[in-house]
Design an enzyme around this catalytic site. Structure first.
Site, PDB file in Angstrom:
ATOM      1  N   MET A 169      17.488  -2.853   4.066  1.00 15.97           N
ATOM      2  CA  MET A 169      17.573  -3.912   5.072  1.00 15.97           C
ATOM      3  C   MET A 169      18.302  -5.117   4.491  1.00 15.97           C
ATOM      4  SD  MET A 169      13.529  -3.867   6.020  1.00 15.97           S
ATOM      5  CE  MET A 169      13.155  -3.736   4.259  1.00 15.97           C
TER       6      MET A 169
ATOM      7  N   ASP B 251       0.736  -4.677  12.228  1.00 11.68           N
ATOM      8  CA  ASP B 251       0.275  -5.026  10.880  1.00 11.68           C
ATOM      9  C   ASP B 251       0.494  -6.519  10.663  1.00 11.68           C
ATOM     10  OD1 ASP B 251      -0.398  -5.313   8.258  1.00 11.68           O
ATOM     11  OD2 ASP B 251       0.937  -3.775   7.483  1.00 11.68           O
TER      12      ASP B 251
ATOM     13  N   ASN C 284       4.077 -10.241   5.885  1.00 13.72           N
ATOM     14  CA  ASN C 284       5.076  -9.698   6.807  1.00 13.72           C
ATOM     15  C   ASN C 284       5.770 -10.781   7.620  1.00 13.72           C
ATOM     16  OD1 ASN C 284       4.472  -7.127   5.958  1.00 13.72           O
ATOM     17  ND2 ASN C 284       3.100  -6.678   7.649  1.00 13.72           N
TER      18      ASN C 284
ATOM     19  N   LYS D 272      13.133  -1.031   0.373  1.00 11.55           N
ATOM     20  CA  LYS D 272      11.732  -0.625   0.321  1.00 11.55           C
ATOM     21  C   LYS D 272      11.673   0.832  -0.119  1.00 11.55           C
ATOM     22  CE  LYS D 272       9.070  -0.609   4.110  1.00 11.55           C
ATOM     23  NZ  LYS D 272       8.119  -1.107   5.120  1.00 11.55           N
TER      24      LYS D 272
ATOM     25  N   SER E  71       0.807  -1.222   0.000  1.00 13.71           N
ATOM     26  CA  SER E  71       0.000   0.000   0.000  1.00 13.71           C
ATOM     27  C   SER E  71       0.837   1.269   0.000  1.00 13.71           C
ATOM     28  CB  SER E  71      -0.936   0.005   1.212  1.00 13.71           C
ATOM     29  OG  SER E  71      -0.196  -0.116   2.406  1.00 13.71           O
TER      30      SER E  71
ATOM     31  N   ASP F 132       8.474  -5.485   8.099  1.00 16.39           N
ATOM     32  CA  ASP F 132       7.565  -4.336   8.090  1.00 16.39           C
ATOM     33  C   ASP F 132       7.218  -3.852   9.501  1.00 16.39           C
ATOM     34  OD1 ASP F 132       5.779  -2.335   7.534  1.00 16.39           O
ATOM     35  OD2 ASP F 132       4.764  -3.447   5.941  1.00 16.39           O
TER      36      ASP F 132
END
Length: 451
Positions: A245, A290, A295, A158, A140, A309
């Site tokens: 990461m 989340d 994840n 990311k 998202s 995440d």
């Protein structure tokens, strides 16, 4: 530099009116997909009838595509709807909706290059031996690219979608507009505090520097745990819109539901994540809220779970922890008065709620507590609890029984609890949640910190 994407993608809508238009079209797609008769039947259906939303694959595809194009806060809402679409949607529709958990439309290559240049400078590519332009995941708020630096580091990068951070306020304002004007909330139920909390949370999720700090804090809490791995942050390549990461191998944990994995392995993974959820609340006082299945990765070789995440990581106040502790104690003891006190402390029930309404809310909480009141391992695979809670809550909504806004911070904790429940169900696992929880309820100080 290789592996360019095969599709160019569509730019994210960034203006409020444009996003409101797309949101309205998504609502129209949903309503037209169900049809008038389907909406009437869903509204009339009562508890225990097994009613599911019969949304055609074509209509669901249109809805999914629109949410995927919008990204941001609206897509996050769609992801929550699709956490376990098999419970609400037909199998065909659920399969399409599930794409929201794993993939948004990638940004066009020209947009990607502009973001990378703005964050790293025009010669950014000189830092890498290899950079995969085709994202390995997109959700998202951003998309993830695999890369290897000149000095040999294998990274997951990311990269935030342009315009998403700037559209959060307009998305939340649009959701508020729709909820107030189209009967999306019960009478007397003011969504403003919850939407404001969601707005603040989404701004935090869009701040990758804050996420990097949360990732480091959580990694320190996990330490050398042999069952979990939290990737390390690489500060030299991280910015407010790029998070660098360690690249970690693994497949989404929901893949363990396939026949390749034994019941014992499914039970182990579900139990590990359930125990971690309890530790987050009562021991860490820091919760990754989340529970998107993507994840959690599973590395079959090391049998470790990779945790990803941390944009939605939240510290939990002592008062909130004690509220959950009190409610869990009362639920296990079937203490109705204690359950009401705990529910009031958490904001689920207002002090001035009529006795009959409070009793119905307590019954709903008691029903939800089935997973911890059962003796021995709870069989999530054969459980119909989700349908029963969904139907009971829908009936209470229709009867205007929800008139009090709970503490907004609990919304994100409930999101985590529900997500882990749904994951256990997806894995058809047996988990002894009661045995895991009871030690944290005996002595409030016994597990209040990490040694």
């Amino acid at each position: 530099m290789a592996n360019k994407p095969s599709t160019t993608g569509l730019a994210v809508p960034s203006k409020r009116l444009s996003r409101l238009w797309h949101m309205g079209r998504a609502t129209t797609d949903f309503a037209s997909g169900i049809g008038l008769r389907g909406m009437i039947e869903l509204a009339r259906s009562r508890e225990g009838d097994g009613q599911r939303i019969s949304l055609s694959p074509q209509a669901t595809q249109r809805l999914t595509n629109r949410l995927a194009r919008m990204r941001g806060a609206v897509m996050k809402m769609g992801q929550l709807m699709s956490m376990d679409g098999s419970d609400v949607f037909t199998p065909e529709a659920a399969e399409i909706m599930a794409t929201l958990r794993d993939r948004a439309e990638p940004m066009p290559l020209s947009q990607l290059n502009r973001v990378l240049t703005a964050e790293w400078g025009k010669d950014w590519n000189k830092q890498f031996k290899r950079f995969e332009f085709q994202p390995i995941a997109a959700a998202s708020i951003g998309q993830v690219h695999r890369a290897e630096t000149r000095d040999g580091r294998r990274l997951a990068l990311k990269v935030q979608f342009p315009g998403v951070r700037e559209s959060i306020d307009s998305d939340i304002a649009n959701l508020g507009f729709l909820s107030r004007n189209f009967g999306m909330m019960p009478e007397g139920f003011d969504p403003a505090p919850m939407l404001e909390e969601a707005r603040l949370q989404l701004h935090e999720e869009a701040d990758y520097e804050a996420e990097a700090a949360s990732l480091r804090a959580y990694r320190a809490l996990i330490g050398d745990d042999p069952d979990f791995l939290v990737p390390a942050v690489h500060p030299d390549l991280s910015t407010s819109r790029i998070l660098a990461m360690d690249f970690a191998e693994g497949v989404s944990v929901e893949r363990l539901s396939a026949s390749d994995f034994s019941r014992g392995e499914r039970n182990r993974v579900a139990s590990l994540l359930s125990r971690l959820m309890i530790r987050e609340l009562f021991e860490f006082a820091l919760v990754q809220t989340d529970p998107n299945f993507g994840n959690f990765l599973y590395d079959a070789d090391s049998r470790r779970i990779v945790l990803l995440d941390f944009g939605a990581t939240r510290a939990v106040s002592p008062d909130l922890i004690e509220g959950y502790r009190a409610l869990a104690r009362a639920t296990l003891a079937n203490d109705q008065a204690g359950m009401r006190q705990g529910a009031v402390a958490l904001g689920y029930i207002g002090d001035d709620v009529p006795a009959e309404q409070a009793a119905r809310l307590i019954d709903l909480i008691s029903l939800s507590g089935e997973v911890i009141t059962s003796e021995g391992p709870y069989d999530f695979g054969s459980s119909t609890l989700f349908e029963r809670v969904f139907a009971r809550g829908r009936d209470m909504f229709q009867d205007k029984q929800f008139s009090h806004m709970p503490e907004p911070a609990t919304m994100f904790l409930q999101r985590k609890f529900a997500g882990i429940f749904m994951l256990c169900r997806r894995l058809r696992a047996e988990v002894d949640l009661r045995a895991m929880l009871e030690p944290y309820l005996l002595d409030a100080s016994a597990h209040s910190g990490v040694d």
